[in-house]
Design a protein around this motif. Structure first.
Motif, PDB file in Angstrom:
ATOM      1  N   HIS A 177     -37.399 -32.965  68.304  1.00 45.86           N
ATOM      2  CA  HIS A 177     -36.506 -34.102  68.530  1.00 45.86           C
ATOM      3  C   HIS A 177     -35.077 -33.755  68.931  1.00 45.86           C
ATOM      4  O   HIS A 177     -34.323 -34.641  69.326  1.00 45.86           O
ATOM      5  CB  HIS A 177     -36.478 -34.979  67.267  1.00 45.86           C
ATOM      6  CG  HIS A 177     -37.797 -35.566  66.944  1.00 45.86           C
ATOM      7  ND1 HIS A 177     -38.654 -35.005  66.038  1.00 45.86           N
ATOM      8  CD2 HIS A 177     -38.440 -36.651  67.447  1.00 45.86           C
ATOM      9  CE1 HIS A 177     -39.762 -35.724  65.964  1.00 45.86           C
ATOM     10  NE2 HIS A 177     -39.655 -36.722  66.811  1.00 45.86           N
ATOM     11  N   ARG A 178     -34.685 -32.501  68.832  1.00 49.44           N
ATOM     12  CA  ARG A 178     -33.286 -32.163  69.079  1.00 49.44           C
ATOM     13  C   ARG A 178     -32.846 -32.452  70.503  1.00 49.44           C
ATOM     14  O   ARG A 178     -31.730 -32.929  70.718  1.00 49.44           O
ATOM     15  CB  ARG A 178     -32.989 -30.726  68.687  1.00 49.44           C
ATOM     16  CG  ARG A 178     -33.653 -29.679  69.557  1.00 49.44           C
ATOM     17  CD  ARG A 178     -33.421 -28.283  68.964  1.00 49.44           C
ATOM     18  NE  ARG A 178     -34.162 -27.296  69.700  1.00 49.44           N
ATOM     19  CZ  ARG A 178     -33.611 -26.483  70.584  1.00 49.44           C
ATOM     20  NH1 ARG A 178     -32.325 -26.523  70.804  1.00 49.44           N
ATOM     21  NH2 ARG A 178     -34.355 -25.604  71.215  1.00 49.44           N
ATOM     22  N   ALA A 179     -33.699 -32.217  71.472  1.00 47.34           N
ATOM     23  CA  ALA A 179     -33.308 -32.462  72.866  1.00 47.34           C
ATOM     24  C   ALA A 179     -33.052 -33.948  73.102  1.00 47.34           C
ATOM     25  O   ALA A 179     -32.035 -34.323  73.693  1.00 47.34           O
ATOM     26  CB  ALA A 179     -34.382 -31.941  73.818  1.00 47.34           C
ATOM     27  N   ALA A 180     -33.951 -34.790  72.626  1.00 44.43           N
ATOM     28  CA  ALA A 180     -33.795 -36.240  72.813  1.00 44.43           C
ATOM     29  C   ALA A 180     -32.560 -36.772  72.102  1.00 44.43           C
ATOM     30  O   ALA A 180     -31.960 -37.756  72.542  1.00 44.43           O
ATOM     31  CB  ALA A 180     -35.039 -36.967  72.320  1.00 44.43           C
ATOM     32  N   VAL A 224     -30.011 -32.745  63.516  1.00 39.79           N
ATOM     33  CA  VAL A 224     -30.919 -33.807  63.966  1.00 39.79           C
ATOM     34  C   VAL A 224     -30.706 -35.067  63.134  1.00 39.79           C
ATOM     35  O   VAL A 224     -30.652 -36.174  63.679  1.00 39.79           O
ATOM     36  CB  VAL A 224     -32.393 -33.314  63.917  1.00 39.79           C
ATOM     37  CG1 VAL A 224     -33.369 -34.458  64.081  1.00 39.79           C
ATOM     38  CG2 VAL A 224     -32.618 -32.261  65.001  1.00 39.79           C
ATOM     39  N   LEU A 225     -30.556 -34.913  61.837  1.00 40.16           N
ATOM     40  CA  LEU A 225     -30.313 -36.077  60.977  1.00 40.16           C
ATOM     41  C   LEU A 225     -28.967 -36.727  61.294  1.00 40.16           C
ATOM     42  O   LEU A 225     -28.862 -37.956  61.335  1.00 40.16           O
ATOM     43  CB  LEU A 225     -30.391 -35.684  59.502  1.00 40.16           C
ATOM     44  CG  LEU A 225     -30.270 -36.830  58.511  1.00 40.16           C
ATOM     45  CD1 LEU A 225     -31.322 -37.911  58.751  1.00 40.16           C
ATOM     46  CD2 LEU A 225     -30.393 -36.303  57.086  1.00 40.16           C
ATOM     47  N   ILE A 262     -35.564 -43.758  58.554  1.00 38.66           N
ATOM     48  CA  ILE A 262     -35.548 -42.569  59.404  1.00 38.66           C
ATOM     49  C   ILE A 262     -36.730 -41.693  59.016  1.00 38.66           C
ATOM     50  O   ILE A 262     -36.787 -41.185  57.896  1.00 38.66           O
ATOM     51  CB  ILE A 262     -34.230 -41.786  59.258  1.00 38.66           C
ATOM     52  CG1 ILE A 262     -33.065 -42.666  59.701  1.00 38.66           C
ATOM     53  CG2 ILE A 262     -34.287 -40.496  60.081  1.00 38.66           C
ATOM     54  CD1 ILE A 262     -31.717 -42.022  59.563  1.00 38.66           C
ATOM     55  N   PRO A 263     -37.684 -41.534  59.928  1.00 35.73           N
ATOM     56  CA  PRO A 263     -38.828 -40.678  59.628  1.00 35.73           C
ATOM     57  C   PRO A 263     -38.415 -39.206  59.626  1.00 35.73           C
ATOM     58  O   PRO A 263     -37.313 -38.858  60.062  1.00 35.73           O
ATOM     59  CB  PRO A 263     -39.783 -40.961  60.794  1.00 35.73           C
ATOM     60  CG  PRO A 263     -38.891 -41.355  61.926  1.00 35.73           C
ATOM     61  CD  PRO A 263     -37.731 -42.074  61.286  1.00 35.73           C
ATOM     62  N   TYR A 264     -39.301 -38.368  59.141  1.00 34.14           N
ATOM     63  CA  TYR A 264     -39.067 -36.930  59.222  1.00 34.14           C
ATOM     64  C   TYR A 264     -38.989 -36.556  60.699  1.00 34.14           C
ATOM     65  O   TYR A 264     -39.871 -36.902  61.491  1.00 34.14           O
ATOM     66  CB  TYR A 264     -40.194 -36.160  58.534  1.00 34.14           C
ATOM     67  CG  TYR A 264     -40.064 -34.669  58.709  1.00 34.14           C
ATOM     68  CD1 TYR A 264     -39.116 -33.956  57.990  1.00 34.14           C
ATOM     69  CD2 TYR A 264     -40.880 -33.987  59.609  1.00 34.14           C
ATOM     70  CE1 TYR A 264     -38.981 -32.582  58.151  1.00 34.14           C
ATOM     71  CE2 TYR A 264     -40.744 -32.616  59.778  1.00 34.14           C
ATOM     72  CZ  TYR A 264     -39.798 -31.927  59.053  1.00 34.14           C
ATOM     73  OH  TYR A 264     -39.664 -30.581  59.217  1.00 34.14           O
ATOM     74  N   LEU A 265     -37.930 -35.873  61.067  1.00 32.49           N
ATOM     75  CA  LEU A 265     -37.722 -35.472  62.452  1.00 32.49           C
ATOM     76  C   LEU A 265     -37.699 -33.949  62.534  1.00 32.49           C
ATOM     77  O   LEU A 265     -36.738 -33.308  62.087  1.00 32.49           O
ATOM     78  CB  LEU A 265     -36.400 -36.051  62.976  1.00 32.49           C
ATOM     79  CG  LEU A 265     -36.300 -37.576  62.963  1.00 32.49           C
ATOM     80  CD1 LEU A 265     -34.878 -38.024  63.286  1.00 32.49           C
ATOM     81  CD2 LEU A 265     -37.307 -38.187  63.927  1.00 32.49           C
TER      82      LEU A 265
END
Length: 163
Positions: free
Chosen positions: A137-140, A150-151, A129-132
């Motif tokens: 990224h929250r919407a997706a 998010v995680l 899992i890359p840094y998000l």
């Protein structure tokens, strides 16, 4: 199964204005030898390969040396960290996977495990899992605006793949 997990190499970093690339080169040589001697079967680098999103040429060259040395012994699973540019680090990821370097730098790769079979017969599904960044990224992911949310949503994708 012998897995070596590392992170935060920060290649290209200076320390109090002093370039430490030669110390980092010594680390890469030591790690490459360790992987071979200890018969490591997977090396994981969990983010922050570089110290900045646009790394120096010396840092990129040193990363290449590390990848070339380690993947002669075993595959590598590498995620991008908050200091890395996911696009730059992930460049040519599909092609590089054929050589043993497996990059996880985008949301799309979260549910794509690297399957490794050890000498002992153990089969490992390794997810990276890359840094998000929550704002990106929250919407997706359908998540609230926090790193934890998010995680959690990213882990839901991993759990769904495992199921």
């Amino acid at each position: 199964m012998r897995v070596l997990h590392t992170s935060d190499w920060h290649l290209g970093r200076s320390f109090h204005g002093v370039d430490i690339v030669e110390h980092q080169r010594a680390f890469v040589m030591w790690l490459t030898d360790l992987v071979e001697v200890e018969q490591i079967e997977l090396v994981v680098v969990a983010g922050d390969v570089y110290d900045r999103a646009v790394p120096s040429l010396a840092a990129v060259s040193l990363w290449e040396q590390a990848v070339m040395g380690i993947t002669q012994t075993c595959p590598m699973l590498v995620t991008s960290g908050n200091h890395d540019s996911p696009t730059r680090l992930g460049f040519a990821g599909t092609m590089l996977a054929r050589s043993g370097l497996h990059l996880r730098t985008s949301l799309e790769t979260i549910a794509s495990p690297l399957i490794v079979e050890g000498e002992d017969g153990v089969v490992l599904a390794a997810y990276g899992i890359p840094y998000l960044e929550p704002d990106l990224h929250r919407a997706a992911l359908g998540a609230e605006r926090s790193h934890a949310a998010v995680l959690d949503a990213a882990m839901d994708r991993v759990r769904a793949d495992l199921a």
